[in-house]
Design an enzyme around this catalytic site. Structure first.
Site, short mmCIF file in Angstrom:
data_model
loop_
_atom_site.label_atom_id
_atom_site.label_comp_id
_atom_site.label_asym_id
_atom_site.label_seq_id
_atom_site.Cartn_x
_atom_site.Cartn_y
_atom_site.Cartn_z
NE ARG A 1 49.22 45.33 34.36
CZ ARG A 1 48.37 44.84 33.20
NH1 ARG A 1 48.21 45.36 32.17
NH2 ARG A 1 47.77 43.66 33.54
CG LEU A 2 57.61 49.02 34.82
CD1 LEU A 2 58.24 50.28 35.34
CD2 LEU A 2 58.19 48.07 34.24
CB SER B 1 52.62 44.30 48.61
OG SER B 1 53.07 45.09 47.82
CD GLU B 2 50.39 46.08 45.12
OE1 GLU B 2 51.41 45.44 44.55
OE2 GLU B 2 50.50 46.94 46.14
CG ASN B 3 50.38 38.56 43.75
OD1 ASN B 3 51.43 38.25 43.68
ND2 ASN B 3 49.47 39.10 42.53
CD GLU C 1 67.91 49.78 27.40
OE1 GLU C 1 66.87 49.67 26.76
OE2 GLU C 1 68.62 50.76 27.64
CG ASP D 1 51.68 38.23 34.14
OD1 ASP D 1 50.79 37.55 34.61
OD2 ASP D 1 51.18 39.56 33.79
N GLY D 2 51.62 34.99 33.76
CA GLY D 2 51.08 34.14 32.58
C GLY D 2 50.73 32.54 33.03
CG ASN D 3 52.69 31.36 36.65
OD1 ASN D 3 53.30 31.28 35.68
ND2 ASN D 3 52.99 31.43 37.69
N GLY D 4 48.30 31.70 35.02
CA GLY D 4 46.97 31.55 35.18
C GLY D 4 46.42 30.91 33.58
C1 FPP Z 1 51.51 35.60 37.40
O1 FPP Z 1 50.74 34.91 36.86
C2 FPP Z 1 52.47 34.96 38.34
C3 FPP Z 1 52.25 35.01 39.86
C4 FPP Z 1 51.26 35.96 40.57
C5 FPP Z 1 53.08 34.24 40.61
C6 FPP Z 1 54.54 33.75 40.10
C7 FPP Z 1 54.81 32.61 40.98
C8 FPP Z 1 55.40 31.51 40.60
C9 FPP Z 1 56.05 31.31 39.18
C10 FPP Z 1 55.80 30.41 41.20
C11 FPP Z 1 56.22 30.49 42.51
C12 FPP Z 1 57.62 31.12 42.53
C13 FPP Z 1 58.84 30.61 43.01
C14 FPP Z 1 59.88 31.22 43.06
C15 FPP Z 1 59.03 29.30 43.74
P1 FPP Z 1 49.35 35.00 37.05
O2 FPP Z 1 48.68 34.13 38.07
O3 FPP Z 1 48.85 36.19 37.05
O4 FPP Z 1 48.88 34.56 35.51
P2 FPP Z 1 47.48 35.36 34.75
O5 FPP Z 1 47.77 36.52 34.43
O6 FPP Z 1 47.68 34.44 33.44
O7 FPP Z 1 46.26 34.62 35.27
#
Ligand code: FPP
Length: 246
Positions: free
Chosen positions: A200-201, A72-74, A213, A26-29
């Site tokens: 959270r999960l 499945s919620e994305n 754990e 989590d946290g890419n955005g």
């Molecule tokens: C959550 O960050 C991340 C995701 C919903 C997607 C995860 C996908 C990757 C790491 C890339 C593709 C994966 C592979 C295996 C090639 P977010 O977008 O919800 O971040 P935020 O909560 O900060 O907005």
């Protein structure tokens, strides 16, 4: 059951004691936002983290690393972001399969991936088939995965077996449910990591996490690396796992 040593892996268990770790990436955005970059840049950096961490997990002796890539919620996200994520996944499978195969890694996809676009399903099935005979660690990518959906699909499978007269409803037990889950042939989950400070999960491995754990870190996924994984494994080593006993 799955807790027995597997004959195709070294018998000397690594000191951290983790056979199977799973990560809610989590946290890419937020990583991208902090840099005034588009969200796709965060997901691209997230793929780099996937590569680093998959390599580190192999070197640290994990038998299985499961990564939550698309839930499945994305599907509720904007179409352009969904397309970006699917594009990255396709590219990842194409670009990294040789390295996985060369290192004996078995690539697995969990989740309802069969509902995805047919050419992606085909690519996934070929990638899994190519690496299925390897004897090294498993990298499992959760794709179109939701734990509740997984349990619904498992329940349907068992109900169909009962309806076909293959078993009675009374014969349904924990082992039969586990065997019907997407994770049937994966080792038991020891450690569940979530990055980015959320605790959270989010519908991830709810059954499998029964005795896992939990480890939460504020680090954003694109910053996660081998050192961060080692810290999580160190934290696991200090936990006192009792599985309901004393
Ligand atoms: C959550 O960050 C991340 C995701 C919903 C997607 C995860 C996908 C990757 C790491 C890339 C593709 C994966 C592979 C295996 C090639 P977010 O977008 O919800 O971040 P935020 O909560 O900060 O907005």
């Amino acid at each position: 059951m799955a807790s027995q040593a597997r004959p195709d892996l070294p018998h000397s268990a690594p000191a951290h004691g983790v056979r199977h770790a799973a990560i809610i990436m989590d946290g890419n955005g937020r990583w991208a936002k902090k840099r005034l970059m588009p969200r796709i840049a965060g997901h691209r950096a997230g793929v780099e983290a996937v590569r680093r961490v998959a390599r580190a997990a192999r070197e640290m002796g994990l038998e299985c690393l499961t990564l939550y890539a698309f839930s499945s919620e994305n599907w509720k996200r904007p179409a352009s972001e969904i397309a970006d994520l699917m594009g990255l996944l396709r590219h990842f499978i194409q670009a990294d399969l040789d390295e996985f195969h060369a290192n004996g890694v078995r690539l697995r996809i969990i989740g309802n991936y069969r509902a995805l676009e047919p050419s992606l399903v085909d690519m996934i099935e070929k990638a899994m088939a190519r690496t299925a005979g390897n004897s090294g660690p498993i990298i499992a990518i959760a794709l179109n995965y939701g734990a509740q959906d997984e349990m619904v699909r498992a329940t349907q499978q068992l109900a169909q077996r009962v309806a076909a007269g293959e078993m009675t409803a009374d014969e349904i037990d924990i082992d039969k449910i586990e065997a019907a889950l997407d994770t049937a042939d994966l080792p038991p989950l020891d450690l569940l990591i979530r990055t980015s400070g959320e605790q959270r999960l989010s519908n991830f491995m709810l059954w499998q996490a029964a005795y896992a754990e939990l480890y939460f870190t504020d680090m954003l996924w694109p910053d996660f690396d081998a050192k961060a994984l080692a810290q999580a494994l160190d934290a696991f080593k200090l936990r006192d796992r009792r599985f309901g006993g004393l």
